[in-house]
Motif scaffolding. Structure first.
Motif, PDB file in Angstrom:
ATOM      1  N   ASN A 214       0.830  -1.207   0.000  1.00  0.00           N
ATOM      2  CA  ASN A 214       0.000   0.000   0.000  1.00  0.00           C
ATOM      3  C   ASN A 214       0.864   1.255   0.000  1.00  0.00           C
ATOM      4  N   ALA A 215       1.925   1.219   0.795  1.00  0.00           N
ATOM      5  CA  ALA A 215       2.835   2.364   0.858  1.00  0.00           C
ATOM      6  C   ALA A 215       3.453   2.622  -0.514  1.00  0.00           C
ATOM      7  N   TRP A 216       3.883   1.551  -1.174  1.00  0.00           N
ATOM      8  CA  TRP A 216       4.475   1.695  -2.502  1.00  0.00           C
ATOM      9  C   TRP A 216       3.477   2.266  -3.498  1.00  0.00           C
ATOM     10  N   GLU A 217       2.278   1.721  -3.523  1.00  0.00           N
ATOM     11  CA  GLU A 217       1.277   2.182  -4.487  1.00  0.00           C
ATOM     12  C   GLU A 217       0.932   3.654  -4.262  1.00  0.00           C
ATOM     13  N   ALA A 218       0.752   4.031  -3.017  1.00  0.00           N
ATOM     14  CA  ALA A 218       0.446   5.423  -2.698  1.00  0.00           C
ATOM     15  C   ALA A 218       1.611   6.335  -3.080  1.00  0.00           C
ATOM     16  N   HIS A 219       2.818   5.906  -2.783  1.00  0.00           N
ATOM     17  CA  HIS A 219       4.000   6.714  -3.103  1.00  0.00           C
ATOM     18  C   HIS A 219       4.168   6.866  -4.622  1.00  0.00           C
ATOM     19  N   LYS A 220       3.871   5.826  -5.368  1.00  0.00           N
ATOM     20  CA  LYS A 220       3.969   5.921  -6.828  1.00  0.00           C
ATOM     21  C   LYS A 220       2.994   6.954  -7.380  1.00  0.00           C
ATOM     22  N   THR A 221       1.813   7.058  -6.769  1.00  0.00           N
ATOM     23  CA  THR A 221       0.866   8.090  -7.191  1.00  0.00           C
ATOM     24  C   THR A 221       1.434   9.463  -6.890  1.00  0.00           C
ATOM     25  N   ARG A 222       2.041   9.604  -5.735  1.00  0.00           N
ATOM     26  CA  ARG A 222       2.684  10.880  -5.396  1.00  0.00           C
ATOM     27  C   ARG A 222       3.759  11.233  -6.408  1.00  0.00           C
ATOM     28  N   ASN A 223       4.540  10.240  -6.823  1.00  0.00           N
ATOM     29  CA  ASN A 223       5.576  10.491  -7.822  1.00  0.00           C
ATOM     30  C   ASN A 223       4.974  10.929  -9.145  1.00  0.00           C
ATOM     31  N   SER A 224       3.875  10.334  -9.538  1.00  0.00           N
ATOM     32  CA  SER A 224       3.197  10.738 -10.780  1.00  0.00           C
ATOM     33  C   SER A 224       2.772  12.196 -10.695  1.00  0.00           C
TER      34      SER A 224
END
Length: 89
Positions: A47-57
């Motif tokens: 979940n942390a990874w998926e959320a962080h990837k959205t932040r990166n986008s």
């Protein structure tokens, strides 16, 4: 509005970074810290990874990244699951 939605995700990611630092993880940014987390130490690591990837986008595309209210709520709930695991909220 779009900027408020993006800001909510970015601020949640800042909170994630502070949590990771508090837990003793080191690295240049959230991504590097997440790489050093063992799955057995964080049930919500995916979940942390998926959320962080959205932040990166958001960070890389800026205003061109379209974020719906529904998607924002979903991503914030991913961050929330991490914070709940570590009793931050």
């Amino acid at each position: 509005n779009q900027s408020d939605l993006r800001l909510a995700v970015i601020e949640a990611d800042v909170m994630l970074e502070e949590l990771l630092k508090t837990l003793g993880y080191r690295g240049d940014g959230v991504g590097e810290m997440l790489k050093s987390v063992d799955k057995s130490d964080m049930v919500t690591l995916d979940n942390a990874w998926e959320a962080h990837k959205t932040r990166n986008s958001i960070a890389h595309a800026g205003g061109e990244f379209q974020l719906t209210e529904r998607e924002t709520k979903r991503v914030i709930s991913l961050f929330e699951s991490v914070f709940k695991e570590f009793r931050i909220i």
